[in-house]
Write an enzyme that holds these catalytic residues in place. Structure first.
Site, PDB file in Angstrom:
ATOM      1  N   LYS A  17       1.031  -1.110   0.026  1.00  0.00           N
ATOM      2  CA  LYS A  17       0.133   0.154   0.081  1.00  0.00           C
ATOM      3  C   LYS A  17       0.861   1.207  -0.187  1.00  0.00           C
ATOM      4  O   LYS A  17       2.095   1.065   0.714  1.00  0.00           O
ATOM      5  CB  LYS A  17      -0.830   0.128   1.191  1.00  0.00           C
ATOM      6  CG  LYS A  17      -1.774  -1.213   1.560  1.00  0.00           C
ATOM      7  CD  LYS A  17      -2.416  -0.751   2.607  1.00  0.00           C
ATOM      8  CE  LYS A  17      -3.200  -2.070   3.338  1.00  0.00           C
ATOM      9  NZ  LYS A  17      -3.734  -1.974   4.521  1.00  0.00           N
ATOM     10  N   ARG A 108       7.281   2.050   6.361  1.00  0.00           N
ATOM     11  CA  ARG A 108       6.773   1.341   7.690  1.00  0.00           C
ATOM     12  C   ARG A 108       7.382   0.189   8.012  1.00  0.00           C
ATOM     13  O   ARG A 108       7.813  -0.710   7.060  1.00  0.00           O
ATOM     14  CB  ARG A 108       5.272   0.801   7.489  1.00  0.00           C
ATOM     15  CG  ARG A 108       4.601   0.091   8.681  1.00  0.00           C
ATOM     16  CD  ARG A 108       3.300  -0.367   8.712  1.00  0.00           C
ATOM     17  NE  ARG A 108       2.949  -0.951   9.859  1.00  0.00           N
ATOM     18  CZ  ARG A 108       1.867  -1.956   9.925  1.00  0.00           C
ATOM     19  NH1 ARG A 108       1.504  -2.376   8.756  1.00  0.00           N
ATOM     20  NH2 ARG A 108       1.658  -2.338  11.017  1.00  0.00           N
ATOM     21  N   HIS A 222      -7.090  -0.901  17.745  1.00  0.00           N
ATOM     22  CA  HIS A 222      -7.100  -0.904  16.418  1.00  0.00           C
ATOM     23  C   HIS A 222      -7.209  -2.455  15.789  1.00  0.00           C
ATOM     24  O   HIS A 222      -6.652  -3.495  16.275  1.00  0.00           O
ATOM     25  CB  HIS A 222      -5.622  -0.682  16.191  1.00  0.00           C
ATOM     26  CG  HIS A 222      -5.120  -0.971  14.533  1.00  0.00           C
ATOM     27  ND1 HIS A 222      -4.699   0.225  13.861  1.00  0.00           N
ATOM     28  CD2 HIS A 222      -5.104  -1.953  13.891  1.00  0.00           C
ATOM     29  CE1 HIS A 222      -4.485  -0.274  12.680  1.00  0.00           C
ATOM     30  NE2 HIS A 222      -4.572  -1.673  12.755  1.00  0.00           N
ATOM     31  N   LEU A 223      -8.371  -2.646  15.223  1.00  0.00           N
ATOM     32  CA  LEU A 223      -8.892  -3.928  14.798  1.00  0.00           C
ATOM     33  C   LEU A 223      -8.965  -4.265  13.435  1.00  0.00           C
ATOM     34  O   LEU A 223      -9.604  -4.016  12.671  1.00  0.00           O
ATOM     35  CB  LEU A 223     -10.312  -4.180  15.298  1.00  0.00           C
ATOM     36  CG  LEU A 223     -10.463  -3.667  16.900  1.00  0.00           C
ATOM     37  CD1 LEU A 223     -11.934  -3.843  17.135  1.00  0.00           C
ATOM     38  CD2 LEU A 223      -9.834  -4.615  17.997  1.00  0.00           C
ATOM     39  N   ASN A 225      -6.734  -7.371  10.474  1.00  0.00           N
ATOM     40  CA  ASN A 225      -6.283  -8.633  10.716  1.00  0.00           C
ATOM     41  C   ASN A 225      -5.480  -8.924  11.782  1.00  0.00           C
ATOM     42  O   ASN A 225      -5.542  -9.877  12.489  1.00  0.00           O
ATOM     43  CB  ASN A 225      -5.353  -9.223   9.350  1.00  0.00           C
ATOM     44  CG  ASN A 225      -6.447  -9.301   8.052  1.00  0.00           C
ATOM     45  OD1 ASN A 225      -7.619 -10.019   8.362  1.00  0.00           O
ATOM     46  ND2 ASN A 225      -6.164  -8.804   7.038  1.00  0.00           N
ATOM     47  N   GLY A 226      -4.388  -8.031  12.073  1.00  0.00           N
ATOM     48  CA  GLY A 226      -3.695  -7.919  13.233  1.00  0.00           C
ATOM     49  C   GLY A 226      -4.665  -7.059  14.292  1.00  0.00           C
ATOM     50  O   GLY A 226      -5.122  -6.243  13.707  1.00  0.00           O
ATOM     51  N   ARG A 255      -4.253 -15.214  14.667  1.00  0.00           N
ATOM     52  CA  ARG A 255      -3.610 -15.490  15.798  1.00  0.00           C
ATOM     53  C   ARG A 255      -4.191 -15.592  17.046  1.00  0.00           C
ATOM     54  O   ARG A 255      -5.374 -14.890  17.247  1.00  0.00           O
ATOM     55  CB  ARG A 255      -2.576 -14.077  15.813  1.00  0.00           C
ATOM     56  CG  ARG A 255      -1.657 -13.962  14.955  1.00  0.00           C
ATOM     57  CD  ARG A 255      -0.797 -12.683  15.138  1.00  0.00           C
ATOM     58  NE  ARG A 255      -0.843 -12.088  13.832  1.00  0.00           N
ATOM     59  CZ  ARG A 255      -0.696 -10.681  13.507  1.00  0.00           C
ATOM     60  NH1 ARG A 255      -0.374  -9.893  14.679  1.00  0.00           N
ATOM     61  NH2 ARG A 255      -0.815 -10.399  12.456  1.00  0.00           N
ATOM     62  N   GLY A 342      -9.561  -1.914   9.967  1.00  0.00           N
ATOM     63  CA  GLY A 342     -10.745  -2.476   8.864  1.00  0.00           C
ATOM     64  C   GLY A 342     -11.939  -2.816   9.864  1.00  0.00           C
ATOM     65  O   GLY A 342     -13.005  -2.625   9.213  1.00  0.00           O
ATOM     66  N   GLU A 345     -13.399   0.081  12.001  1.00  0.00           N
ATOM     67  CA  GLU A 345     -14.114   1.419  11.287  1.00  0.00           C
ATOM     68  C   GLU A 345     -15.453   0.843  10.759  1.00  0.00           C
ATOM     69  O   GLU A 345     -16.450   1.487  10.481  1.00  0.00           O
ATOM     70  CB  GLU A 345     -13.198   1.804  10.376  1.00  0.00           C
ATOM     71  CG  GLU A 345     -11.834   2.569  10.680  1.00  0.00           C
ATOM     72  CD  GLU A 345     -11.066   2.772   9.798  1.00  0.00           C
ATOM     73  OE1 GLU A 345     -11.344   2.999   8.503  1.00  0.00           O
ATOM     74  OE2 GLU A 345      -9.675   2.884  10.158  1.00  0.00           O
ATOM     75  N   ASN A 346     -15.334  -0.385  10.131  1.00  0.00           N
ATOM     76  CA  ASN A 346     -16.300  -0.806   9.142  1.00  0.00           C
ATOM     77  C   ASN A 346     -17.663  -1.652   9.813  1.00  0.00           C
ATOM     78  O   ASN A 346     -18.683  -1.939   9.338  1.00  0.00           O
ATOM     79  CB  ASN A 346     -16.064  -1.591   8.026  1.00  0.00           C
ATOM     80  CG  ASN A 346     -14.858  -0.872   7.087  1.00  0.00           C
ATOM     81  OD1 ASN A 346     -15.215   0.212   7.083  1.00  0.00           O
ATOM     82  ND2 ASN A 346     -13.748  -1.454   6.907  1.00  0.00           N
TER      83      ASN A 346
HETATM   84  P1  ADP Z   1      -4.743  -5.284   8.030  1.00  0.00           P
HETATM   85  O1  ADP Z   1      -4.449  -5.513   9.407  1.00  0.00           O
HETATM   86  O2  ADP Z   1      -4.375  -6.514   7.245  1.00  0.00           O
HETATM   87  O3  ADP Z   1      -4.435  -4.000   7.707  1.00  0.00           O
HETATM   88  P2  ADP Z   1      -7.390  -4.153   7.760  1.00  0.00           P
HETATM   89  O4  ADP Z   1      -7.204  -3.080   8.627  1.00  0.00           O
HETATM   90  O5  ADP Z   1      -7.590  -3.949   6.348  1.00  0.00           O
HETATM   91  O6  ADP Z   1      -6.249  -5.286   7.783  1.00  0.00           O
HETATM   92  O7  ADP Z   1      -8.770  -5.265   8.217  1.00  0.00           O
HETATM   93  C1  ADP Z   1      -9.184  -6.284   7.604  1.00  0.00           C
HETATM   94  C2  ADP Z   1     -10.447  -6.723   8.362  1.00  0.00           C
HETATM   95  O8  ADP Z   1     -11.415  -5.839   8.224  1.00  0.00           O
HETATM   96  C3  ADP Z   1     -10.902  -7.991   7.793  1.00  0.00           C
HETATM   97  O9  ADP Z   1     -11.071  -9.040   8.912  1.00  0.00           O
HETATM   98  C4  ADP Z   1     -12.008  -7.583   7.166  1.00  0.00           C
HETATM   99  O10 ADP Z   1     -13.131  -8.696   6.973  1.00  0.00           O
HETATM  100  C5  ADP Z   1     -12.654  -6.432   7.934  1.00  0.00           C
HETATM  101  N1  ADP Z   1     -13.577  -5.627   7.242  1.00  0.00           N
HETATM  102  C6  ADP Z   1     -13.366  -4.877   6.243  1.00  0.00           C
HETATM  103  N2  ADP Z   1     -14.513  -4.507   5.916  1.00  0.00           N
HETATM  104  C7  ADP Z   1     -15.461  -4.706   6.679  1.00  0.00           C
HETATM  105  C8  ADP Z   1     -16.987  -4.894   6.880  1.00  0.00           C
HETATM  106  N3  ADP Z   1     -17.401  -3.878   5.940  1.00  0.00           N
HETATM  107  N4  ADP Z   1     -17.457  -5.192   8.045  1.00  0.00           N
HETATM  108  C9  ADP Z   1     -16.792  -6.108   8.939  1.00  0.00           C
HETATM  109  N5  ADP Z   1     -15.433  -6.113   8.668  1.00  0.00           N
HETATM  110  C10 ADP Z   1     -14.967  -5.507   7.519  1.00  0.00           C
END
Ligand code: ADP
Length: 428
Positions: A17, A108, A222-223, A225-226, A255, A342, A345-346
């Site tokens: 990225k 990073r 901060h949620l 993948n990690g 993990r 991810g 926020e989402n």
């Molecule tokens: P990384 O730690 O790799 O940077 P991100 O911050 O992009 O990862 O977060 C990825 C996670 O966010 C995945 O588990 C993905 O399913 C989740 N995610 C992305 N969009 C949504 C959504 N609309 N609703 C719920 N979870 C989401």
């Protein structure tokens, strides 16, 4: 100082990225996150898997296509080659003479070990020292180093800077950072909590300062993948859930986070496994994936109806609730709770599930605001100058609540650009 062009690069194991920023009128302008102008952002995913994707956005266009790269070098070469999408932009930009070169490439870097708690301007000597940190984060640091080497040889005249995810936590007091192991292990081998996601926490902390100066104590989740949680007091990390490695703390995508430390030994004996196999279980086969037996992907998991998937989601939220409780205690109360990354926020589901157990803190969220924030951030892709109001949504029912709940879009690339320019300005 002339105008500056900064490439912020975040190399993951199968992704890249990056963003291009412009810092105009660099001699006079205050060095602040608010003055970093994002000109372009780009994401390349699934490198080396055969299912690659390429996404790029600038002022004029958004490109999204399937594109396969076999490795990071090939992908970076494509972007920056003559005729590649960025080369033209660097040239077109009159700032800095339009010589086609970035002034700063900022990377990073996940684990800085005990040496690197400030931004590092890389010289040839540092490459060896950085490579000696690989064992501390084997999934991350070698990939970061590879990106640094590729960009250094592509842009030998640009200033190459590393920003470390561990740096923000370098100030955690010893009583919180040490493990209750024989103390000589800390003294001899630096076994202690380093913490991660520090670039994200630094960004969020800076943004909150812009939004509301009264906020002194914050718990940030901060949620992604990690995943981790951090307790921040007066702008400084006082504790965080990840540890010596990014395996400690919350349950994550693959993990396990915190478990009884005896368990790996018991499994090893019962299943006659090697150390590597145990490591693989804890890091890559556990968490949401391990419990659901379906996927590590939170969004996908929310669509599942079976009992294992539901249990995985419940456990995930429960462990966040417990960490927030710990940090509310460590901070002796908090002024704000922030969700980012991810999932943070989402997912309005996750926030509702977590905040439903935080009424003892005075946290009550507005369901409409919560749902609207999820929708908003799902399509949020900032370009241009940072707008603090647009990057954050308050989801508390009462806007004057004692403990405010926020959803904030984290911007690690912007934070890296900001820190690299600050370092240059201070002539470090
Ligand atoms: P990384 O730690 O790799 O940077 P991100 O911050 O992009 O990862 O977060 C990825 C996670 O966010 C995945 O588990 C993905 O399913 C989740 N995610 C992305 N969009 C949504 C959504 N609309 N609703 C719920 N979870 C989401």
């Amino acid at each position: 100082m002339p105008d500056l062009k900064i490439i912020s690069l975040n190399c993951g194991s199968s992704s890249i990225k990056f963003s291009l920023f412009r810092f105009s009128d660099a001699g006079k302008n205050a060095v602040s996150p608010l003055n970093m102008d994002r000109v372009l952002s780009c994401r390349i995913e699934e490198i080396g898997t055969g299912f690659g994707s390429f996404y790029l956005k600038d002022e004029n266009k958004t490109e999204s296509e399937k594109k396969n790269f076999s490795n990071h070098e090939e992908a970076l070469n494509y972007i920056f080659s003559n005729g590649g999408p960025l080369k033209n932009l660097l040239k077109k930009n009159k700032a800095g003479g339009g010589n086609g070169l970035p002034d700063i490439v900022v990377h990073r870097y996940v684990h800085g070990g005990k040496y690197y708690i400030k931004p590092l301007t890389v010289t040839g000597r540092d490459l060896k020292k950085l490579s000696e940190l690989n064992y501390l984060a084997p999934l991350h640091n070698p990939v970061n180093l590879n990106g640094l080497k590729i960009m250094s040889s592509m842009f030998p005249l640009s200033r190459q800077v590393c920003i470390f995810d561990t740096a923000f936590h370098g100030v955690i007091p010893a009583y919180a950072a040490f493990y209750p192991l024989p103390v000589e292990y800390h003294e001899k081998f630096d076994i202690k909590k380093y913490g991660f996601h520090g670039i994200s926490y630094a960004f969020i902390t800076g943004l909150l300062k812009i939004l509301d100066k009264k906020i002194k104590k914050t718990i940030i989740c901060h949620l992604g993948n990690g995943a981790s949680v951090c307790a921040v007091k007066n702008g400084k990390s006082i504790d965080t859930s990840m540890g010596y490695t990014p395996l400690e703390g919350l349950m994550m995508g693959t993990r396990c986070g915190n478990i009884d430390p005896e368990v790996p030994f018991i499994l090893k004996n019962k299943l006659n496994l090697t150390d590597d196999a145990i490591n693989e279980i804890l890091n890559k086969k556990s968490g949401l994936l391990g419990i659901s037996k379906k996927t590590y992907d939170f969004k996908e998991l929310l669509k599942q109806k079976d009992a294992h998937s539901k249990l995985a989601l419940k456990m995930y939220a429960y462990r966040i609730i417990k960490f927030i409780g710990q940090y509310a205690a460590a901070l002796n109360g908090t002024d704000a709770l922030v969700f980012t990354g991810g999932i943070g926020e989402n997912s309005d589901w996750l926030r509702k599930e977590v905040c439903g157990s935080l009424s003892y803190l005075g946290i009550k969220i507005d369901e409409e605001k919560n749902a609207a924030a999820a929708k908003y951030f799902q399509s949020y892709e900032p370009l241009g100058m940072l707008d603090a109001e647009k990057s954050a949504k308050m989801i508390s029912l009462d806007k004057d609540a004692g403990v405010k709940a926020f959803v904030i879009h984290t911007d690690e690339e912007l934070q890296m650009a900001f820190e690299s320019v600050l370092q240059l300005r201070l002539n470090l």
